[in-house]
Design an enzyme around this catalytic site. Structure first.
Site, PDB file in Angstrom:
ATOM      1  N   ASP A  27       0.822  -1.204   0.000  1.00 25.80           N
ATOM      2  CA  ASP A  27       0.000   0.000   0.000  1.00 25.80           C
ATOM      3  C   ASP A  27       0.862   1.263   0.000  1.00 25.80           C
ATOM      4  OD1 ASP A  27      -2.218  -1.599   0.056  1.00 25.80           O
ATOM      5  OD2 ASP A  27      -2.603  -1.355   2.194  1.00 25.80           O
ATOM      6  N   TYR A  28       0.256   2.360  -0.400  1.00 26.85           N
ATOM      7  CA  TYR A  28       0.916   3.672  -0.458  1.00 26.85           C
ATOM      8  C   TYR A  28       1.569   4.030   0.874  1.00 26.85           C
ATOM      9  CZ  TYR A  28       1.285   8.753  -1.227  1.00 26.85           C
ATOM     10  OH  TYR A  28       1.735  10.037  -1.357  1.00 26.85           O
TER      11      TYR A  28
END
Length: 235
Positions: A103-104
Site C-alpha cells: 500500500d501507499y
C-alpha cells in the site's frame, strides 16, 4: 553457479560445443583472467566474461532486486494520480516490475524483477510463500484477539488462512505485532486487524519466504545474492 560454456551459449556466442572450442583456444577471460579449463564454473550475476576482448551478456538476462519501499510511493510502473512510484527509486538498465503490491502508506520489502515465472510463484497462493509483517496497532490487544488472527478471520466474506502471530511489544502507545501469512489479498493485513476491532497505524513487510529486508535502508535497493537466488529458483 553456472558452467562457463552454458553462459556463453546463453549470450549467443554459439553452441556449448563450439564454446568449449573457444575456451580451449584461450580466447575467454573471466574477471580479466584467461580461462582455458573446460567445465569452468562462474557466478553469472557477479563475474564478467569477455570473448576476444569483448564483454558478453545473456540475451534475455533476468534481473532480481530487493527494495526497501518507503511510505508515499505506489507499487506500480505508472500512476494516473501522479503519485511517486517505486520505479523512481531503482536504477537498473533492464526494465523491472514490482512483485505484488504494498500500500501507499506501507513500507518494507519489495522484490522487483523481469522474471514473469517467478512473479507468478511469489504471488499465487498455491505456492504458499510466507510473508512477514510488523504492524503497530492503537491501544491494547488481548490474547483472544491474537488467537482470532491465528485461526483466521473473515474479510470480504471469506475466512483467511491460519496466520503466525507474535506479540513483540506492548506499551502506552499501542502494540507491535509480527504477522506471518501466505495469502496476498487486497489490503489483507489491515483488514485482518480491522476484523478484530484494531486499527493499524504502521505496517512494514520484513520477509518474503527466505528473502529478508535486513538492514537495507528506506528507499535503497540491492541485487539479490546467490543464496537468495537459489532459494527463489527452487520454489
Amino acid at each position: 553457479m553456472i558452467r562457463l560454456n552454458k553462459y556463453m551459449a546463453d549470450c549467443g556466442v554459439g553452441s556449448r560445443r563450439s564454446c568449449d572450442k573457444i575456451i580451449a583456444e584461450n580466447r575467454v577471460k573471466v574477471n580479466r583472467k584467461p580461462v582455458s579449463e573446460l567445465g569452468y564454473m562462474i557466478n553469472e550475476f557477479n563475474d564478467t566474461v569477455t570473448v576476444d576482448g569483448k564483454k558478453i551478456t545473456p540475451k534475455n538476462k533476468n534481473v532480481y532486486i530487493i527494495l526497501h519501499k518507503p511510505k508515499g510511493y505506489v507499487t506500480t510502473v505508472k500512476d494516473e494520480k501522479g503519485r511517486k512510484t517505486v520505479m523512481e527509486l531503482v536504477d537498473v538498465k533492464t526494465r523491472v516490475y514490482p512483485v505484488g503490491r504494498l500500500d501507499y502508506d506501507t513500507e518494507g520489502l519489495l522484490i522487483m524483477t523481469n522474471d514473469g515465472d517467478l512473479t507468478y510463484k511469489l504471488t499465487h497462493p498455491k505456492y504458499e510463500v510466507t510473508k512477514k509483517y510488523i504492524a503497530r496497532v492503537e491501544g491494547d490487544i488481548t490474547d483472544s484477539q491474537l488467537d482470532e488472527l491465528r485461526r483466521g478471520v473473515v474479510i470480504d466474506g471469506k475466512k483467511t488462512a491460519p496466520a503466525g502471530v507474535t506479540l513483540l511489544e506492548k506499551n502506552d502507545e499501542g502494540c507491535k505485532i509480527e504477522l506471518a501469512i501466505h495469502e496476498g489479498r487486497n489490503h489483507q493485513v489491515k483488514k485482518m486487524f480491522e476484523a478484530i476491532g484494531k486499527q493499524v497505524v504502521f505496517l512494514k513487510r520484513t520477509e518474503m519466504g527466505e528473502i529478508r529486508l535486513g538492514g537495507l535502508s528506506r528507499g535503497k535497493w540491492r541485487y539479490l545474492n546467490e543464496k537468495e537466488l537459489n532459494y527463489l529458483k527452487n520454489i
